[in-house]
Design an enzyme around this catalytic site. Structure first.
Site, short mmCIF file in Angstrom:
data_model
loop_
_atom_site.label_atom_id
_atom_site.label_comp_id
_atom_site.label_asym_id
_atom_site.label_seq_id
_atom_site.Cartn_x
_atom_site.Cartn_y
_atom_site.Cartn_z
N ARG A 18 1.79 3.38 9.10
CA ARG A 18 3.09 3.40 9.58
C ARG A 18 3.23 3.21 11.08
NH1 ARG A 18 6.62 5.56 5.50
NH2 ARG A 18 5.93 4.31 3.76
N ARG A 22 9.94 4.27 12.12
CA ARG A 22 10.86 4.74 12.98
C ARG A 22 10.83 5.46 14.08
NH1 ARG A 22 14.07 7.72 8.33
NH2 ARG A 22 12.11 7.93 7.51
N ARG A 31 15.46 -3.02 12.36
CA ARG A 31 16.11 -2.85 11.26
C ARG A 31 17.58 -2.91 11.09
NH1 ARG A 31 15.46 2.54 7.49
NH2 ARG A 31 17.43 1.63 6.07
N ASP A 68 6.63 -3.31 1.75
CA ASP A 68 6.52 -2.08 0.90
C ASP A 68 5.74 -2.35 -0.33
OD1 ASP A 68 7.71 1.01 1.21
OD2 ASP A 68 7.99 0.32 -0.80
N TYR A 144 6.15 5.66 -9.32
CA TYR A 144 7.59 5.52 -8.76
C TYR A 144 8.44 4.73 -9.95
CZ TYR A 144 6.36 6.78 -4.22
OH TYR A 144 5.98 7.51 -3.22
O1 1CP Z 1 1.98 1.31 7.43
C1 1CP Z 1 2.89 0.35 7.68
O2 1CP Z 1 2.91 0.26 9.13
C2 1CP Z 1 3.15 -0.81 7.03
C3 1CP Z 1 4.24 -0.75 6.10
C4 1CP Z 1 4.13 -0.02 4.97
C5 1CP Z 1 3.19 0.36 4.07
C6 1CP Z 1 1.87 0.09 3.87
C7 1CP Z 1 5.62 0.52 4.35
C8 1CP Z 1 6.84 0.52 5.29
N1 1CP Z 1 5.40 1.15 3.35
C9 1CP Z 1 3.92 1.10 3.01
C10 1CP Z 1 3.27 1.75 1.94
C11 1CP Z 1 4.10 2.64 0.97
N2 1CP Z 1 5.38 2.69 0.49
C12 1CP Z 1 3.56 3.90 0.30
C13 1CP Z 1 1.99 3.95 0.51
C14 1CP Z 1 1.88 4.61 1.76
C15 1CP Z 1 2.18 6.11 2.05
O3 1CP Z 1 1.65 7.13 1.44
O4 1CP Z 1 2.99 6.22 2.85
C16 1CP Z 1 4.49 4.40 -0.20
C17 1CP Z 1 4.42 5.79 -1.39
C18 1CP Z 1 5.69 4.03 -0.18
C19 1CP Z 1 7.03 4.14 -0.72
C20 1CP Z 1 8.09 4.43 0.05
N3 1CP Z 1 8.68 3.54 0.89
C21 1CP Z 1 8.65 5.68 0.57
C22 1CP Z 1 8.12 6.91 -0.02
C23 1CP Z 1 9.30 7.43 -1.06
C24 1CP Z 1 8.93 8.95 -1.68
O5 1CP Z 1 9.78 9.74 -1.38
O6 1CP Z 1 7.75 9.01 -2.26
C25 1CP Z 1 9.65 5.40 1.50
C26 1CP Z 1 10.39 6.36 2.09
C27 1CP Z 1 9.53 4.09 1.61
C28 1CP Z 1 10.06 3.08 2.72
C29 1CP Z 1 9.47 2.51 3.80
N4 1CP Z 1 8.32 1.92 3.71
C30 1CP Z 1 8.03 1.57 4.79
C31 1CP Z 1 8.76 2.01 6.08
C32 1CP Z 1 8.55 1.96 7.26
C33 1CP Z 1 9.70 2.72 5.18
C34 1CP Z 1 10.73 3.67 5.76
C35 1CP Z 1 11.92 2.95 5.82
C36 1CP Z 1 12.69 3.13 6.92
O7 1CP Z 1 13.59 4.02 6.75
O8 1CP Z 1 13.06 2.26 7.99
#
Ligand code: 1CP
Length: 341
Positions: A18, A22, A31, A68, A144
């Site tokens: 990440r 944010r 965004r 994602d 999911y």
């Molecule tokens: O790491 C990076 O910078 C690359 C981008 C990336 C990656 C590799 C994002 C952007 N998401 C992911 C993988 C991802 N997505 C995982 C595996 C890694 C981890 O455990 O974090 C998972 C579980 C998700 C699912 C997901 N996407 C969630 C979690 C939901 C939950 O409650 O279980 C969420 C909140 C997202 C949205 C997301 N994806 C990425 C970002 C920056 C965001 C936040 C969106 C935002 O608010 O801008």
């Protein structure tokens, strides 16, 4: 890439999960320009832009494609929305009929904007910055799909595994096929390493890990090799602790991502002699800063440079102060500078 290929690196490699997100003002601005999170993921220019933002700020050695893990199930036919402040919502799949409706064959082909992002990135990134592509592991993506979104305990999916539900096998099989095709396309577009995120791997007991965690990841890697893709794979089976060596052996990953609570001593003595380790600074230590951050970094610098990729144990939280990230970078780079003189 040097460490993943078993060579001595020119300096200790570092990147952060990440690292685009944010906690960066410029991410929030881009965004907002994109509209929604999904609009950002599917806009190659803007997705490449947010991937590059942390590269401009910090001297990291890798960029991770901005996308994602839930884009793939969306293209497999699972309705997906991101509710403001609530996280993802998916149309749940909990029976054989719904599972058999998941499309595997053409899903990866429908993610063309992601491959375009990869192509832009490989063009824009400096040569010494590696580009990492990724997907979610079948088990984690299945949670999911089955739960219909994020869930504190993921009980439906875990009971489906404990009960050996045949429809869960179908979901996993479709995800294996689609994920292999998706990663192969990312590699063809220019991703040099591939990471498979199994965020919820720690949910399963002994005896079920083989079937739902190890085998699906192993099958994805086999399928990649059969397609002629030789990019090294980093496996992040979060939360399996001392089962990491079994995961490494049964999957042929080139490196394992270690979660934040994995003792660094264990990484050095048990894991690193066998496999490259990535991780595992506690993301909260970066928020805390000060002594906690300094000691956390120093502890990780005791790992052999040729067997370690510096990272966090999980992604940056949105409340991470950017100055603390810079401080962490300075502490890591000080090691290489002190050895140069
Ligand atoms: O790491 C990076 O910078 C690359 C981008 C990336 C990656 C590799 C994002 C952007 N998401 C992911 C993988 C991802 N997505 C995982 C595996 C890694 C981890 O455990 O974090 C998972 C579980 C998700 C699912 C997901 N996407 C969630 C979690 C939901 C939950 O409650 O279980 C969420 C909140 C997202 C949205 C997301 N994806 C990425 C970002 C920056 C965001 C936040 C969106 C935002 O608010 O801008």
């Amino acid at each position: 890439m040097q460490v993943l290929n078993g060579e001595m690196p020119w300096r200790r490699p570092v990147w952060f999960m990440r690292q685009a997100g944010r906690y960066l003002d410029e991410y929030r601005a881009t965004r907002a320009r994109a509209g929604s999170f999904l609009d950002l993921c599917y806009n190659p220019e803007l997705a490449a832009e947010v991937t590059l933002q942390p590269i401009r700020r910090f001297d990291v050695d890798a960029a991770i494609l901005f996308a994602d893990i839930l884009l793939l199930p969306q293209m497999m036919g699972v309705d997906l929305r991101f509710q403001q402040g609530e996280g993802p919502r998916l149309q749940p799949v909990r029976d054989m009929n719904a599972a058999e409706n998941l499309k595997a064959a053409q899903a990866a082909g429908d993610l063309a904007p992601v491959y375009e992002t990869v192509r832009i990135l490989r063009r824009e990134l400096p040569d010494h910055v590696s580009l990492i592509g990724f997907c979610g592991a079948p088990w984690t993506v299945a949670t999911y799909i089955v739960e219909g979104g994020g869930s504190p305990e993921r009980l439906r999916t875990r009971f489906a595994a404990l009960n050996g539900e045949p429809w869960l096998d179908v979901i996993i099989d479709r995800l294996v096929e689609a994920s292999a095709a998706y990663l192969a396309e990312q590699a063809r577009a220019g991703a040099q390493a591939l990471m498979i995120f199994d965020t919820w791997a720690g949910d399963l007991p002994d005896g079920l890990r083989e079937k739902y965690i190890f085998q699906p990841v192993a099958r994805i890697i086999e399928a990649l090799r059969a397609k002629g893709i030789d990019a090294p794979v980093i496996g992040f089976a979060r939360g399996i602790g001392p089962a990491q060596p079994d995961f490494a052996r049964s999957t042929a990953v080139a490196a394992i991502g270690c979660e934040a609570n994995m003792p660094v001593d264990y990484m050095r003595k048990v894991l690193a002699p066998e496999i490259v380790v990535q991780g595992n600074l506690d993301p909260l230590a970066v928020i805390a800063g000060g002594e906690v951050l300094e000691q956390g970094v120093q502890r990780l610098l005791t790992l052999p440079k040729e067997r370690h990729i510096f990272n966090l144990g999980h992604g940056f939280r949105p409340d991470t102060p950017v100055e603390h990230v810079q401080r962490m970078m300075d502490l890591i780079r000080a090691e290489d500078e002190s050895q140069d003189v």
